[in-house]
Scaffold this motif. Structure first.
Motif, PDB file in Angstrom:
ATOM      1  N   GLY A  40       0.632  -1.263   0.124  1.00 46.13           N
ATOM      2  CA  GLY A  40      -0.117   0.022   0.076  1.00 46.13           C
ATOM      3  C   GLY A  40       0.797   1.234   0.048  1.00 46.13           C
ATOM      4  N   GLU A  41       1.548   1.271   0.854  1.00 49.54           N
ATOM      5  CA  GLU A  41       2.705   2.553   0.945  1.00 49.54           C
ATOM      6  C   GLU A  41       4.097   2.236   1.317  1.00 49.54           C
ATOM      7  OE1 GLU A  41       2.164   6.464   3.585  1.00 49.54           O
ATOM      8  OE2 GLU A  41       2.868   4.862   4.860  1.00 49.54           O
ATOM      9  N   ILE A  42       5.039   2.453   0.700  1.00 51.34           N
ATOM     10  CA  ILE A  42       6.417   2.178   0.889  1.00 51.34           C
ATOM     11  C   ILE A  42       6.941   3.169   1.895  1.00 51.34           C
ATOM     12  CG2 ILE A  42       8.574   1.845  -0.311  1.00 51.34           C
ATOM     13  CD1 ILE A  42       7.227   0.868  -2.663  1.00 51.34           C
ATOM     14  N   HIS A  43       7.274   2.743   3.088  1.00 49.25           N
ATOM     15  CA  HIS A  43       7.771   3.627   4.024  1.00 49.25           C
ATOM     16  C   HIS A  43       9.317   2.674   4.758  1.00 49.25           C
ATOM     17  CE1 HIS A  43       8.440   6.050   7.282  1.00 49.25           C
ATOM     18  NE2 HIS A  43       8.306   5.167   8.424  1.00 49.25           N
ATOM     19  N   ARG A  44      10.307   3.139   4.560  1.00 47.14           N
ATOM     20  CA  ARG A  44      11.489   2.412   4.738  1.00 47.14           C
ATOM     21  C   ARG A  44      11.944   2.976   6.148  1.00 47.14           C
ATOM     22  NH1 ARG A  44      15.943   3.180   0.830  1.00 47.14           N
ATOM     23  NH2 ARG A  44      16.659   1.105   1.671  1.00 47.14           N
ATOM     24  N   TYR A  45      12.084   2.032   7.025  1.00 43.80           N
ATOM     25  CA  TYR A  45      12.661   2.493   8.536  1.00 43.80           C
ATOM     26  C   TYR A  45      14.272   2.587   8.375  1.00 43.80           C
ATOM     27  CZ  TYR A  45       8.213   1.048  10.570  1.00 43.80           C
ATOM     28  OH  TYR A  45       6.871   0.904  10.916  1.00 43.80           O
ATOM     29  N   PRO A  46      14.590   3.703   9.132  1.00 46.94           N
ATOM     30  CA  PRO A  46      16.229   3.984   8.808  1.00 46.94           C
ATOM     31  C   PRO A  46      17.181   2.994   9.825  1.00 46.94           C
ATOM     32  CG  PRO A  46      15.340   5.547  10.254  1.00 46.94           C
ATOM     33  CD  PRO A  46      14.199   4.687   9.756  1.00 46.94           C
ATOM     34  N   PHE A  47      16.721   1.843   9.623  1.00 49.44           N
ATOM     35  CA  PHE A  47      17.708   0.777  10.234  1.00 49.44           C
ATOM     36  C   PHE A  47      18.674  -0.349   9.518  1.00 49.44           C
ATOM     37  CE2 PHE A  47      13.970   1.936  13.113  1.00 49.44           C
ATOM     38  CZ  PHE A  47      14.744   2.703  13.887  1.00 49.44           C
ATOM     39  N   HIS A  48      19.571  -0.856  10.042  1.00 50.09           N
ATOM     40  CA  HIS A  48      20.090  -1.830   9.593  1.00 50.09           C
ATOM     41  C   HIS A  48      19.610  -3.222  10.182  1.00 50.09           C
ATOM     42  CE1 HIS A  48      24.603  -4.084   9.313  1.00 50.09           C
ATOM     43  NE2 HIS A  48      23.820  -4.600   8.388  1.00 50.09           N
ATOM     44  N   VAL A  49      19.497  -4.201   9.286  1.00 48.16           N
ATOM     45  CA  VAL A  49      18.859  -5.201  10.064  1.00 48.16           C
ATOM     46  C   VAL A  49      19.670  -6.419   9.176  1.00 48.16           C
ATOM     47  CG1 VAL A  49      16.725  -6.738   9.778  1.00 48.16           C
ATOM     48  CG2 VAL A  49      16.323  -4.330  10.178  1.00 48.16           C
ATOM     49  N   GLY A  50      19.925  -7.438   9.821  1.00 49.66           N
ATOM     50  CA  GLY A  50      20.696  -8.669   9.474  1.00 49.66           C
ATOM     51  C   GLY A  50      19.524  -9.753   8.935  1.00 49.66           C
ATOM     52  N   VAL A  51      19.565 -10.403   7.749  1.00 49.46           N
ATOM     53  CA  VAL A  51      18.606 -11.362   7.389  1.00 49.46           C
ATOM     54  C   VAL A  51      19.356 -12.753   7.359  1.00 49.46           C
ATOM     55  CG1 VAL A  51      17.214 -11.907   5.693  1.00 49.46           C
ATOM     56  CG2 VAL A  51      17.549  -9.581   5.932  1.00 49.46           C
ATOM     57  N   LEU A  52      18.594 -13.522   8.336  1.00 52.50           N
ATOM     58  CA  LEU A  52      19.068 -14.898   8.343  1.00 52.50           C
ATOM     59  C   LEU A  52      17.828 -15.941   7.896  1.00 52.50           C
ATOM     60  CD1 LEU A  52      21.366 -16.767   9.820  1.00 52.50           C
ATOM     61  CD2 LEU A  52      19.868 -16.864  11.916  1.00 52.50           C
ATOM     62  N   LEU A  84      13.529 -10.972   0.626  1.00 49.29           N
ATOM     63  CA  LEU A  84      14.561 -10.114   0.749  1.00 49.29           C
ATOM     64  C   LEU A  84      14.085  -8.772  -0.041  1.00 49.29           C
ATOM     65  CD1 LEU A  84      17.686 -12.557   0.070  1.00 49.29           C
ATOM     66  CD2 LEU A  84      17.155 -10.854   2.162  1.00 49.29           C
ATOM     67  N   GLN A  85      13.412  -9.070  -1.174  1.00 50.09           N
ATOM     68  CA  GLN A  85      12.847  -7.627  -2.003  1.00 50.09           C
ATOM     69  C   GLN A  85      11.982  -6.993  -1.066  1.00 50.09           C
ATOM     70  OE1 GLN A  85      12.216  -8.276  -6.091  1.00 50.09           O
ATOM     71  NE2 GLN A  85      12.678 -10.323  -5.898  1.00 50.09           N
ATOM     72  N   LEU A  86      11.179  -7.742  -0.512  1.00 52.88           N
ATOM     73  CA  LEU A  86      10.075  -7.002   0.454  1.00 52.88           C
ATOM     74  C   LEU A  86      10.890  -6.088   1.501  1.00 52.88           C
ATOM     75  CD1 LEU A  86       7.282  -6.343   1.916  1.00 52.88           C
ATOM     76  CD2 LEU A  86       7.688  -8.754   2.981  1.00 52.88           C
ATOM     77  N   LEU A  87      11.895  -6.689   2.193  1.00 55.31           N
ATOM     78  CA  LEU A  87      12.755  -6.224   3.213  1.00 55.31           C
ATOM     79  C   LEU A  87      13.350  -5.142   2.725  1.00 55.31           C
ATOM     80  CD1 LEU A  87      13.789  -9.247   5.185  1.00 55.31           C
ATOM     81  CD2 LEU A  87      11.904  -7.763   5.625  1.00 55.31           C
ATOM     82  N   ILE A  88      13.855  -4.964   1.443  1.00 53.99           N
ATOM     83  CA  ILE A  88      14.459  -3.769   0.967  1.00 53.99           C
ATOM     84  C   ILE A  88      13.457  -2.679   0.892  1.00 53.99           C
ATOM     85  CG2 ILE A  88      15.159  -2.930  -1.270  1.00 53.99           C
ATOM     86  CD1 ILE A  88      16.549  -5.691  -1.959  1.00 53.99           C
ATOM     87  N   LEU A  94      19.996  -3.911   4.566  1.00 55.53           N
ATOM     88  CA  LEU A  94      20.132  -5.293   4.997  1.00 55.53           C
ATOM     89  C   LEU A  94      21.483  -5.832   4.923  1.00 55.53           C
ATOM     90  CD1 LEU A  94      16.844  -6.249   2.845  1.00 55.53           C
ATOM     91  CD2 LEU A  94      17.063  -5.635   5.368  1.00 55.53           C
ATOM     92  N   THR A  95      21.639  -6.842   5.431  1.00 55.85           N
ATOM     93  CA  THR A  95      22.952  -7.603   5.535  1.00 55.85           C
ATOM     94  C   THR A  95      22.495  -9.138   5.525  1.00 55.85           C
ATOM     95  OG1 THR A  95      24.472  -6.224   6.438  1.00 55.85           O
ATOM     96  CG2 THR A  95      25.261  -8.241   6.410  1.00 55.85           C
ATOM     97  N   LEU A  96      22.965  -9.979   4.482  1.00 57.07           N
ATOM     98  CA  LEU A  96      22.418 -11.318   4.811  1.00 57.07           C
ATOM     99  C   LEU A  96      23.433 -11.872   5.579  1.00 57.07           C
ATOM    100  CD1 LEU A  96      20.253 -13.022   3.469  1.00 57.07           C
ATOM    101  CD2 LEU A  96      21.948 -13.589   1.480  1.00 57.07           C
ATOM    102  N   VAL A  97      23.124 -12.615   6.682  1.00 51.56           N
ATOM    103  CA  VAL A  97      24.170 -13.456   7.475  1.00 51.56           C
ATOM    104  C   VAL A  97      23.802 -14.792   7.295  1.00 51.56           C
ATOM    105  CG1 VAL A  97      24.374 -11.372   8.843  1.00 51.56           C
ATOM    106  CG2 VAL A  97      22.773 -12.890   9.375  1.00 51.56           C
TER     107      VAL A  97
END
Length: 218
Positions: A40-52, A84-88, A94-97
């Motif tokens: 609906g709306e693309i709103h990005r949070y200004p955070f660094h998130v690891g993806v496992l 992963l695309q959704l999380l972008i 994002l960092t793939l860990v």
């Protein structure tokens, strides 16, 4: 969803082949429109998130075998790429860990829920004299569940659950190898899009998640 499940039965109808073959239909990792509609709306949070990504999910391949052929679809890789695309669209970085001990404080873990995706297919095949084609009745069932878990310094913050279930009966269609591959691609795209769209809706609507990230803003 019900109409798309029929495709599971279609893609491995390989009548007319001289020997048992393995078909790997081309599938896409691009997000479909339903995911963007769910956002609906693309709103990005200004955070660094690891993806496992759970290795069991990453390696998950759906294989359906019949007398004349086997269809293989890298389900886990497709759905992981779409998440992963959704999380972008949700986070600044994002960092793939692969090692939780080397991950940033915020980690999103992606995994299958339950043992594995369930794809059950029954086919009543009626061979014809048309080359590489058959008429058949198909009964297909799909049950796929996915879990997304957010933690901060190892403490669970939020859990999202996505599930897509469908059942359908169809008959009288004629499909060869090429048509079947197209059907395989179609259902894989639709099922994975539905899962990711479900996660997107949950992330957008979760007050718990919104308050958590709003509270972390400087």
């Amino acid at each position: 969803m019900k109409s798309t499940v029929v495709a599971v039965g279609c893609f491995f109808v390989l009548a007319g082949c001289a020997k048992h073959v393995t078909v790997r239909p081309p599938v896409t990792t691009s997000l479909g429109y339903r995911v963007f509609k769910a956002l609906g709306e693309i709103h990005r949070y200004p955070f660094h998130v690891g993806v496992l990504i759970d290795p069991k999910l990453e390696e998950e391949t759906i294989r359906v075998t019949r007398d004349l052929g086997t269809a293989e679809i890298p389900f886990g890789q497709v759905v992981s790429a779409k998440v992963l695309q959704l999380l972008i669209y949700k986070f600044e970085r994002l960092t793939l860990v692969t090692d939780i001990n080397k991950a940033p404080p915020l980690v999103l873990a992606i995994a299958l829920e339950g043992d594995k995706p369930s794809v059950g297919v029954d086919i009543n095949e009626h061979p014809t004299f048309i080359s590489a084609a058959s008429t058949f009745d198909v009964v297909a069932k799909v049950d796929v569940r996915l879990r997304l878990t957010l933690t901060e310094n190892g403490q669970q913050v939020w859990v999202g659950h996505a599930r897509t279930v469908g059942e359908a009966v169809s008959g009288g269609a004629a499909y060869g190898v090429m048509e079947g591959s197209s059907q395989a691609t179609d259902i894989t795209n639709r099922v994975t899009d539905e899962l990711v769209a479900d996660l997107a809706r949950q992330m957008q609507r979760s007050e718990e998640l919104r308050k958590f990230f709003e509270g972390k803003k400087p």
